[in-house]
Design an enzyme around this catalytic site. Structure first.
Site, PDB file in Angstrom:
ATOM      1  N   CYS A 112       0.854  -1.216  -0.050  1.00 23.14           N
ATOM      2  CA  CYS A 112      -0.119  -0.119   0.048  1.00 23.14           C
ATOM      3  C   CYS A 112       0.929   1.257  -0.084  1.00 23.14           C
ATOM      4  O   CYS A 112       0.176   2.366  -0.086  1.00 23.14           O
ATOM      5  CB  CYS A 112      -1.027   0.066   1.345  1.00 23.14           C
ATOM      6  SG  CYS A 112      -2.211  -1.272   1.150  1.00 23.14           S
ATOM      7  N   GLY A 113       2.096   1.182   0.196  1.00 24.85           N
ATOM      8  CA  GLY A 113       3.062   2.219  -0.305  1.00 24.85           C
ATOM      9  C   GLY A 113       3.027   3.248   1.030  1.00 24.85           C
ATOM     10  O   GLY A 113       3.491   3.056   2.147  1.00 24.85           O
TER      11      GLY A 113
END
Length: 263
Positions: A112-113
């Site tokens: 999800c960074g």
């Protein structure tokens, strides 16, 4: 372009029972923790596909703001850990100290960074207004989509670096969409050949826009509808952001359809 890749699978009467199938016989992608370090400073851990780790580490270091040029990394060392892999980038001591001061507060980074970033200024760091540049032409984009379909790998996200004609410059595959994009950017850092556009096989979040802008690549194309924040940021930074709607319709959400007139 035919729609075979994106059609919904027909309904099934029941489940195929695979509960007792050994893990080694399943055809899903590999995923391991990949720990990144600058010299002896641990910078974070990605959950990533365990292949082509050098471009992944370079691309992530660049898009995270740890490095700004390829020549700041003098060597890359790979090693095995008990449960994963480690990549150590050799840099100057001063650069490692500077990167450590600006590293994110969380100890790991998922696919999800940007999840877990606590400071809004930190989230928006490194953004700039790009020089006006025309988006990739629709026919070139369709050639890129055809390449994306041919390159599809089961259970993997893909990112393609395309030239002005939709030709393939570089390709990254990973279980994480952000990692796939970082791989393409890392390949460009290594080769010095930068794409005109990035095409990713996923939805578009803010961080994909951020990474593209930081790499100064003028066009980003995604298969699914971007978030509103991603579009707002792309417009503010003059990034050409295109939603391909899984090959059915091309929609320019920000940027320039034609070459901007010089003032």
């Amino acid at each position: 372009m035919k729609d075979s890749l994106y059609q919904q699978a027909p309904g099934a009467a029941g489940y195929a029972d695979a509960r007792e199938v050994p893990l080694r016989e399943l055809d899903g992608p590999s995923e391991l923790p990949v720990s990144l370090a600058l010299n002896d400073t641990a910078m974070g851990t990605l959950l990533a596909s365990p292949e082509a780790l050098e471009p992944l580490a370079l691309g992530h270091a660049f898009t995270a703001g740890w490095i700004t040029r390829r020549d700041e990394v003098s060597a890359i060392h790979l090693s095995r850990l008990r449960h994963g892999l480690a990549v150590r980038l050799e840099v100057s001591d001063s650069l490692a100290r500077k990167a450590e001061r600006h590293q994110r507060r969380e100890s790991s980074v998922s696919s999800c960074g940007a999840c877990g970033v606590q400071d809004e200024a930190e989230l928006m760091a490194g953004l700039m207004r790009l020089p006006p540049r025309a988006a990739l032409a629709p026919d070139a984009l369709m050639r890129g989509l055809e390449r994306l379909e041919r390159a599809t790998r089961r259970g993997m996200h893909l990112a393609l670096g395309l030239d002005t004609e939709g030709g393939l410059i570089s390709q990254g595959a990973d279980i994480g969409r952000h990692n796939a994009l970082d791989r393409v950017i890392g390949m460009s850092l290594d080769s010095g050949v930068w794409p005109e556009a990035l095409l990713v096989s996923s939805r578009c979040s803010l961080e994909l826009v951020q990474k593209t802008i930081r790499a100064r690549i003028p066009t980003l194309i995604t298969l699914a509808v971007p978030s509103r924040l991603a579009v707002e940021t792309a417009r503010a930074c003059d990034l050409n952001l295109i939603c391909a709607h899984r090959g059915r319709r091309l929609e320019l959400l920000s940027g320039h359809a034609d070459r901007p007139r010089s003032s």
